[in-house]
Design a protein around this motif. Structure first.
Motif, PDB file in Angstrom:
ATOM      1  N   GLN A   6       0.826  -1.204   0.000  1.00  0.00           N
ATOM      2  CA  GLN A   6       0.000   0.000   0.000  1.00  0.00           C
ATOM      3  C   GLN A   6       0.863   1.257   0.000  1.00  0.00           C
ATOM      4  OE1 GLN A   6      -2.403  -0.692   3.478  1.00  0.00           O
ATOM      5  NE2 GLN A   6      -4.080  -1.541   2.272  1.00  0.00           N
ATOM      6  N   ILE A   7       1.936   1.245   0.786  1.00  0.00           N
ATOM      7  CA  ILE A   7       2.845   2.392   0.821  1.00  0.00           C
ATOM      8  C   ILE A   7       3.502   2.574  -0.541  1.00  0.00           C
ATOM      9  CG2 ILE A   7       5.025   3.247   1.787  1.00  0.00           C
ATOM     10  CD1 ILE A   7       4.118   2.026   4.479  1.00  0.00           C
ATOM     11  N   LEU A   8       3.963   1.486  -1.150  1.00  0.00           N
ATOM     12  CA  LEU A   8       4.582   1.569  -2.476  1.00  0.00           C
ATOM     13  C   LEU A   8       3.596   2.095  -3.517  1.00  0.00           C
ATOM     14  CD1 LEU A   8       6.745  -1.663  -2.633  1.00  0.00           C
ATOM     15  CD2 LEU A   8       7.544   0.703  -2.493  1.00  0.00           C
ATOM     16  N   GLN A   9       2.356   1.671  -3.422  1.00  0.00           N
ATOM     17  CA  GLN A   9       1.339   2.133  -4.365  1.00  0.00           C
ATOM     18  C   GLN A   9       1.144   3.649  -4.232  1.00  0.00           C
ATOM     19  OE1 GLN A   9      -2.575   0.459  -3.760  1.00  0.00           O
ATOM     20  NE2 GLN A   9      -3.041   0.624  -5.938  1.00  0.00           N
ATOM     21  N   VAL A  62       7.529  17.477  10.726  1.00  0.00           N
ATOM     22  CA  VAL A  62       6.926  16.439   9.896  1.00  0.00           C
ATOM     23  C   VAL A  62       7.722  16.304   8.598  1.00  0.00           C
ATOM     24  CG1 VAL A  62       4.843  15.830   8.600  1.00  0.00           C
ATOM     25  CG2 VAL A  62       4.651  16.790  10.883  1.00  0.00           C
ATOM     26  N   HIS A  63       7.903  15.064   8.156  1.00  0.00           N
ATOM     27  CA  HIS A  63       8.662  14.798   6.940  1.00  0.00           C
ATOM     28  C   HIS A  63       7.771  14.276   5.818  1.00  0.00           C
ATOM     29  CE1 HIS A  63      12.197  15.281   9.384  1.00  0.00           C
ATOM     30  NE2 HIS A  63      12.952  15.140   8.330  1.00  0.00           N
ATOM     31  N   CYS A  64       8.235  14.477   4.603  1.00  0.00           N
ATOM     32  CA  CYS A  64       7.625  13.889   3.419  1.00  0.00           C
ATOM     33  C   CYS A  64       8.531  12.753   2.952  1.00  0.00           C
ATOM     34  CB  CYS A  64       7.506  14.909   2.289  1.00  0.00           C
ATOM     35  SG  CYS A  64       6.213  16.118   2.544  1.00  0.00           S
ATOM     36  N   TRP A  65       7.926  11.716   2.393  1.00  0.00           N
ATOM     37  CA  TRP A  65       8.663  10.582   1.859  1.00  0.00           C
ATOM     38  C   TRP A  65       8.423  10.494   0.378  1.00  0.00           C
ATOM     39  CZ3 TRP A  65      12.012   7.381   4.374  1.00  0.00           C
ATOM     40  CH2 TRP A  65      12.093   7.545   5.747  1.00  0.00           C
ATOM     41  N   GLN A  66       9.464  10.099  -0.333  1.00  0.00           N
ATOM     42  CA  GLN A  66       9.410  10.026  -1.793  1.00  0.00           C
ATOM     43  C   GLN A  66      10.158   8.778  -2.245  1.00  0.00           C
ATOM     44  OE1 GLN A  66      11.132  13.512  -3.514  1.00  0.00           O
ATOM     45  NE2 GLN A  66      10.394  13.044  -5.566  1.00  0.00           N
ATOM     46  N   LEU A  67       9.619   8.100  -3.245  1.00  0.00           N
ATOM     47  CA  LEU A  67      10.259   6.926  -3.822  1.00  0.00           C
ATOM     48  C   LEU A  67      11.045   7.353  -5.053  1.00  0.00           C
ATOM     49  CD1 LEU A  67      10.595   3.809  -4.018  1.00  0.00           C
ATOM     50  CD2 LEU A  67       8.509   3.801  -5.395  1.00  0.00           C
ATOM     51  N   TYR A  71      16.952   1.804  -7.617  1.00  0.00           N
ATOM     52  CA  TYR A  71      16.829   0.864  -6.514  1.00  0.00           C
ATOM     53  C   TYR A  71      17.828  -0.259  -6.694  1.00  0.00           C
ATOM     54  CZ  TYR A  71      13.887  -1.337 -10.047  1.00  0.00           C
ATOM     55  OH  TYR A  71      13.410  -1.873 -11.194  1.00  0.00           O
ATOM     56  N   LYS A  72      18.106  -0.942  -5.613  1.00  0.00           N
ATOM     57  CA  LYS A  72      19.082  -2.023  -5.639  1.00  0.00           C
ATOM     58  C   LYS A  72      18.532  -3.198  -6.447  1.00  0.00           C
ATOM     59  CE  LYS A  72      20.856  -0.963  -1.054  1.00  0.00           C
ATOM     60  NZ  LYS A  72      20.942  -1.438   0.323  1.00  0.00           N
ATOM     61  N   GLN A  73      19.420  -3.960  -7.019  1.00  0.00           N
ATOM     62  CA  GLN A  73      19.024  -5.129  -7.783  1.00  0.00           C
ATOM     63  C   GLN A  73      18.237  -6.089  -6.886  1.00  0.00           C
ATOM     64  OE1 GLN A  73      22.251  -7.163  -9.633  1.00  0.00           O
ATOM     65  NE2 GLN A  73      20.930  -8.441 -10.852  1.00  0.00           N
ATOM     66  N   GLY A  74      17.134  -6.570  -7.388  1.00  0.00           N
ATOM     67  CA  GLY A  74      16.319  -7.518  -6.651  1.00  0.00           C
ATOM     68  C   GLY A  74      15.064  -6.887  -6.064  1.00  0.00           C
ATOM     69  N   ALA A  75      15.033  -5.565  -5.927  1.00  0.00           N
ATOM     70  CA  ALA A  75      13.830  -4.905  -5.408  1.00  0.00           C
ATOM     71  C   ALA A  75      12.903  -4.635  -6.593  1.00  0.00           C
ATOM     72  CB  ALA A  75      14.211  -3.591  -4.726  1.00  0.00           C
ATOM     73  N   LEU A  76      11.671  -4.987  -6.422  1.00  0.00           N
ATOM     74  CA  LEU A  76      10.702  -4.813  -7.498  1.00  0.00           C
ATOM     75  C   LEU A  76       9.803  -3.625  -7.204  1.00  0.00           C
ATOM     76  CD1 LEU A  76       9.599  -8.516  -7.955  1.00  0.00           C
ATOM     77  CD2 LEU A  76      11.246  -7.238  -9.315  1.00  0.00           C
ATOM     78  N   ILE A  77       9.476  -2.888  -8.253  1.00  0.00           N
ATOM     79  CA  ILE A  77       8.505  -1.793  -8.110  1.00  0.00           C
ATOM     80  C   ILE A  77       7.224  -2.217  -8.784  1.00  0.00           C
ATOM     81  CG2 ILE A  77       7.954   0.538  -8.832  1.00  0.00           C
ATOM     82  CD1 ILE A  77      10.703   1.364  -8.233  1.00  0.00           C
TER      83      ILE A  77
END
Length: 77
Positions: A6-9, A62-67, A71-77
């Motif tokens: 859900q966070i990734l989405q 308060v912080h904002c997060w951004q993708l 990314y490292k090899q093996g991590a899927l988006i």
């Protein structure tokens, strides 16, 4: 759907998202742990002070997060 998924989405648009928005939209109160787990899995998550970028006035650090797309090899988006 898992909380990590859900966070990734939410972050998939590449735009910064305030922690208040993440907590409210996902009903995930342990989102910091989920973000940490995603970083350990290789996702490049950036955290910066929000400073009102989300359109809300914050009285605390308060912080904002951004993708980021790199990314490292093996991590899927």
């Amino acid at each position: 759907m898992s909380q990590q998924a859900q966070i990734l989405q939410l972050l998939n648009d590449g735009e910064p998202h305030c922690v208040v928005e993440i907590r409210e939209s996902l009903f995930c109160y342990d989102f910091r742990k989920r973000l940490s787990e995603l970083k350990q899995r290789g996702y490049n998550l950036i955290s910066e002070p929000c400073g009102g970028r989300c359109g809300r006035s914050h009285n605390s650090g308060v912080h904002c997060w951004q993708l980021k797309r790199e990314y490292k090899q093996g991590a899927l988006i």
